[in-house]
Design an enzyme around this catalytic site. Structure first.
Site, short mmCIF file in Angstrom:
data_model
loop_
_atom_site.label_atom_id
_atom_site.label_comp_id
_atom_site.label_asym_id
_atom_site.label_seq_id
_atom_site.Cartn_x
_atom_site.Cartn_y
_atom_site.Cartn_z
N HIS A 87 -11.28 -3.02 3.44
CA HIS A 87 -11.31 -2.79 4.88
C HIS A 87 -12.12 -1.54 5.26
CE1 HIS A 87 -8.11 -0.48 3.12
NE2 HIS A 87 -8.27 0.38 4.10
N ASP A 88 -12.72 -0.88 4.27
CA ASP A 88 -13.52 0.32 4.55
C ASP A 88 -15.02 0.05 4.43
OD1 ASP A 88 -11.36 1.92 4.99
OD2 ASP A 88 -11.43 2.94 3.07
N ASP A 104 0.86 -1.17 0.00
CA ASP A 104 0.00 0.00 0.00
C ASP A 104 0.91 1.23 0.00
OD1 ASP A 104 -2.42 1.52 0.37
OD2 ASP A 104 -3.21 -0.20 1.45
N ASP A 113 -3.24 4.75 -2.29
CA ASP A 113 -4.36 5.14 -1.44
C ASP A 113 -4.83 6.57 -1.74
OD1 ASP A 113 -5.95 4.77 1.11
OD2 ASP A 113 -4.78 6.54 1.66
N GLU A 145 10.29 -7.90 -14.51
CA GLU A 145 8.94 -8.22 -14.04
C GLU A 145 8.11 -6.95 -14.15
OE1 GLU A 145 7.35 -9.80 -9.78
OE2 GLU A 145 8.21 -7.80 -9.81
C1 NAG Z 1 -9.91 1.47 0.74
C2 NAG Z 1 -8.87 2.29 1.42
O1 NAG Z 1 -7.69 2.01 1.30
N1 NAG Z 1 -9.27 3.28 2.15
C3 NAG Z 1 -8.37 4.16 2.85
C4 NAG Z 1 -8.37 5.47 2.16
O2 NAG Z 1 -7.56 6.37 2.78
C5 NAG Z 1 -7.88 6.64 4.12
C6 NAG Z 1 -6.85 7.59 4.62
O3 NAG Z 1 -5.57 7.18 4.27
C7 NAG Z 1 -7.95 5.37 4.95
O4 NAG Z 1 -8.50 5.67 6.20
C8 NAG Z 1 -8.81 4.35 4.26
O5 NAG Z 1 -8.77 3.14 4.95
#
Ligand code: NAG
Ligand code: NAG
Ligand code: NAG
Ligand code: NAG
Ligand code: NAG
Ligand code: NAG
Ligand code: NAG
Ligand code: NAG
Ligand code: NAG
Ligand code: CA
Ligand code: CA
Length: 596
Positions: free
Chosen positions: A357-358, A113, A219, A286
């Site tokens: 994860h959101d 990430d 992100d 790669e």
């Molecule tokens: C899906 C994802 O990665 N969401 C992230 C987006 O950015 C915010 C701030 O960095 C995070 O809180 C989220 O989890």
């Protein structure tokens, strides 16, 4: 002769290394909740390394790790103190190198990430910038507050609101100015109008590429830039109100984010990062993948793919998340798939994301009875498929009380009744490995960082591995079929045969075709697929979802396909398209695909 063969072999291998990403199955690991190796109740890198054989057996091509870097964890790793250090609670750099080399041995690539919009407020850069240390003054978005003439108090420079509610500006007394944070207070936004920042962030990419990672998931990329105050009389302009009913000024949805999202400057930065990654294609032999997260509309999304002259990234398509729900019918789902395929620039790679994860977990958001269907669709459509940990076993959201809540987005509601509407914790509860204590996630005698969901004794991996009729077995069977040439390269045809029946075919001349059929209603029926002219007549079931009464191995004619309620079935055609001239090759390939 032997040399020629060797050469051919080399060419084939390197082609595979350059093409791997186009059909990659990428498994998203939320490290904190995957596997705890040392009993402190928090998942860690050694836990991931320990479970790599499981991921190999499942058939994933790459793992994407949510942030593992040094962080005070105000936003659980998305607030980074040092882009080049590992969070001690997750392990050490040596642990990471071991993870990488073990993964490599198993043929699993590692994608990290990359969080470019902001650092942690504990970052060395931020502390130097707050102190106006030479060279660092403009690393972040700083500006003066405004004097409230009525009260005499100093107020934030404008009305901008953080994603996590309340003002997006925080006063820093060392500097005597406000800084911008589009997310939590501890996540100051970097200033992309500063070339030094751009350079620093490219160096971060190089650091991890040098270690051998296979790419990045980027992100919150559409938040990189804010309006340039030089164009607005030296001020950051107020954003207009959204007019959304029921919102208050502290809510993110209260404003229309025209000055803080999707600015035109964003795309060049992405193309510049792509160039850095492209340098490594030649060095490491790669392809390095870059996937960008941006909850945005179609036109903006498409621009991430690149231009005629610049290479770009794969924009994450959240349409399976945003545009499909538990009552969407076959027509709705077809429209969502076709929309992406229609607007995606020619020759680019699609991607399908069922969760992260959101968001509420797939099984909770779409309903348990749709888990097989949605997993199958993501896996047999063209392009990259992303699985968020637990989707393969149909994990549902866990219950997290207000007292146990950790997510800042929920805590910032200051509301112990309605917090759960904002909380992302339910989709972050620990992975269910088995029915032992803490679901096999941790052997801590204390608390795990988030509570384990209550249903782990019935919904867990060990149980499903031993059960031929389980979400996991189905998922694994579909992953096997995903390797077919037809799924990798074949033409796509999507049809809604009724409100409830969705059919996806992948056909490639000279190879067995692949056909996915989903019945979204609860009633059984027989289906006549004769209208699919190119589909060979004889079909064989190669994966059968938990609600199906037709089992794996069954054969049938396309004119008569029985499909029970809530069933997701995957077929392979017994026979190839355009048989005559290629019959030998076809049978040969068919046999090969079945013998290995
Ligand atoms: C899906 C994802 O990665 N969401 C992230 C987006 O950015 C915010 C701030 O960095 C995070 O809180 C989220 O989890
Ligand atoms: C705000 O008020 C303070 C003291 O009252 C003053 O020093 C400062 O210059 C004022 N700032 C602006 C932008 O007017
Ligand atoms: C960072 O921000 C948090 C609030 O999110 C605050 O509690 C903490 O003191 C800040 N740390 C520094 C070093 O500024
Ligand atoms: C906004 O909500 C209120 C109360 O819920 C309702 O009376 C009003 O009609 C709504 N307005 C619009 C434009 O939807
Ligand atoms: C941003 O770019 C788009 C597409 O090139 C263009 O139509 C639009 O006018 C630009 N917006 C601004 C504010 O420059
Ligand atoms: C884009 O990437 C490919 C490799 O994937 C490379 O061959 C090509 O030169 C790049 N194009 C540009 C414009 O950089
Ligand atoms: C569910 O999605 C469909 C379209 O797929 C839409 O028509 C419907 O309004 C959505 N329902 C809810 C509750 O969001
Ligand atoms: C799908 O399942 C429902 C409910 O079991 C049933 O009524 C319907 O006939 C099935 N549809 C097809 C095409 O099999
Ligand atoms: C092109 C496309 O499908 N865009 C969707 C991406 O995801 C967002 C949020 O889920 C949707 O609102 C868009 O329609
Ligand atoms: Ca641990
Ligand atoms: Ca920003």
């Amino acid at each position: 002769m032997r040399v020629a063969f060797l050469l051919l072999f080399v060419v084939v291998v390197s082609a595979a290394d350059l093409e791997w990403w186009k059909t990659a199955l990428i498994y998203q690991i939320y490290p904190r909740s995957f596997k705890d190796s040392n009993g402190d109740g928090i998942g860690d890198l050694n836990g991931i390394t320990e479970k790599l054989p499981y991921l190999k057996e499942t058939g994933v091509d790459a793992i994407w790790l949510s942030p593992i870097y040094l962080s005070p964890m105000y936003d659980f790793g998305y607030d980074i103190t040092d882009y080049r250090e590992i969070a001690p609670e997750y392990g050490t750099m040596d642990d990471f190198k071991r993870l990488l080399s073990e993964a490599k041995k198993l043929g699993i690539r590692v994608v990290l990430d990359y969080v470019p919009n902001h650092t942690s407020n504990e970052s060395d850069w931020f502390i130097r910038s707050a102190n106006r240390e030479s060279g660092y003054e403009d690393y972040y978005v700083w500006t003066d507050g405004v004097n409230d003439t009525a009260t005499g108090e100093l107020k934030p420079p404008n009305n901008w609101v953080s994603q996590f509610r309340k003002s997006a500006w925080e006063f820093n007394s060392a500097r005597g100015q406000y800084y911008l944070h589009q997310f939590v207070i501890g996540q100051p936004d970097l200033n992309y109008r500063n070339d030094k920042v751009q350079q620093e962030m490219k160096d971060v990419l190089r650091f991890w590429l040098d270690l051998g990672v296979s790419g990045f998931r980027v992100d919150a990329v559409n938040r990189l830039y804010e309006a340039d105050p030089r164009n607005y009389g030296g001020r950051y302009p107020d954003e207009p109100l959204s007019g959304i009913n029921g919102t208050v000024p502290d809510d993110y949805e209260y404003l229309n984010h025209i000055y803080t999202q999707d600015l035109n400057e964003t795309y060049d930065v992405v193309y510049n990062w792509r160039d850095v990654l492209d340098e490594y294609i030649a060095i490491q032999g790669e392809y390095k993948i870059m996937m960008t997260e941006a909850y945005t509309d179609l036109n903006n999304m498409i621009r991430y793919y690149g231009t005629n002259t610049r290479n770009g990234s794969i924009p994450f398509n959240f349409s399976f998340l945003g545009d499909i729900n538990s009552s969407s019918n076959a027509w709705d789902i077809k429209v969502v798939i076709d929309k992406w395929m229609t607007y995606m620039p020619n020759g680019k790679t699609a991607n399908w994301v069922n969760g992260n994860h959101d968001q509420s977990r797939l099984a909770s958001r779409q309903g348990l009875e749709r888990v097989d269907a949605m997993n199958m669709l993501a896996l047999i459509l063209p392009g990259v498929a992303i699985t968020y940990q637990g989707e393969e076993i149909g994990m549902t959201d866990g219950y997290v009380s207000w007292e146990d809540t950790k997510d800042p987005q929920a805590c910032n509601t200051d509301d112990n009744i309605n917090y759960y509407k904002k909380s992302r914790d339910p989709s972050r509860t620990p992975y269910h490995w088995d029915s032992s204590n803490n679901a096999g996630f941790s052997d801590t005698t204390g608390k795990t960082w988030l509570p384990v969901a209550e249903n782990y004794r019935t919904v867990n991996l060990a149980k499903q591995m031993n059960d031929p009729k389980s979400h996991y077995q189905f998922y694994k069977d579909v992953v096997q079929v995903r390797r077919n040439a037809a799924v990798r390269e074949g033409d796509l045809d999507t049809r809604a045969l009724s409100e409830f029946v969705l059919v996806v075919t992948r056909l490639l001349p000279n190879y067995p075709g692949v056909l996915g059929v989903v019945n979204l209603s609860e009633k059984s029926q027989e289906l006549d697929l004769s209208s699919l002219q190119l589909l060979p007549d004889n079909l064989k079931v190669v994966a059968s979802g938990v609600s199906c009464t037709t089992e794996k191995g069954a054969t049938m004619k396309k004119s008569n396909v029985p499909i029970s309620g809530h069933c997701a079935l995957l077929f392979e055609s017994n026979g190839c398209l355009r048989l005559q001239p290629y019959i030998v090759l076809c049978i040969f390939l068919y046999l090969i695909s079945h013998l290995i």
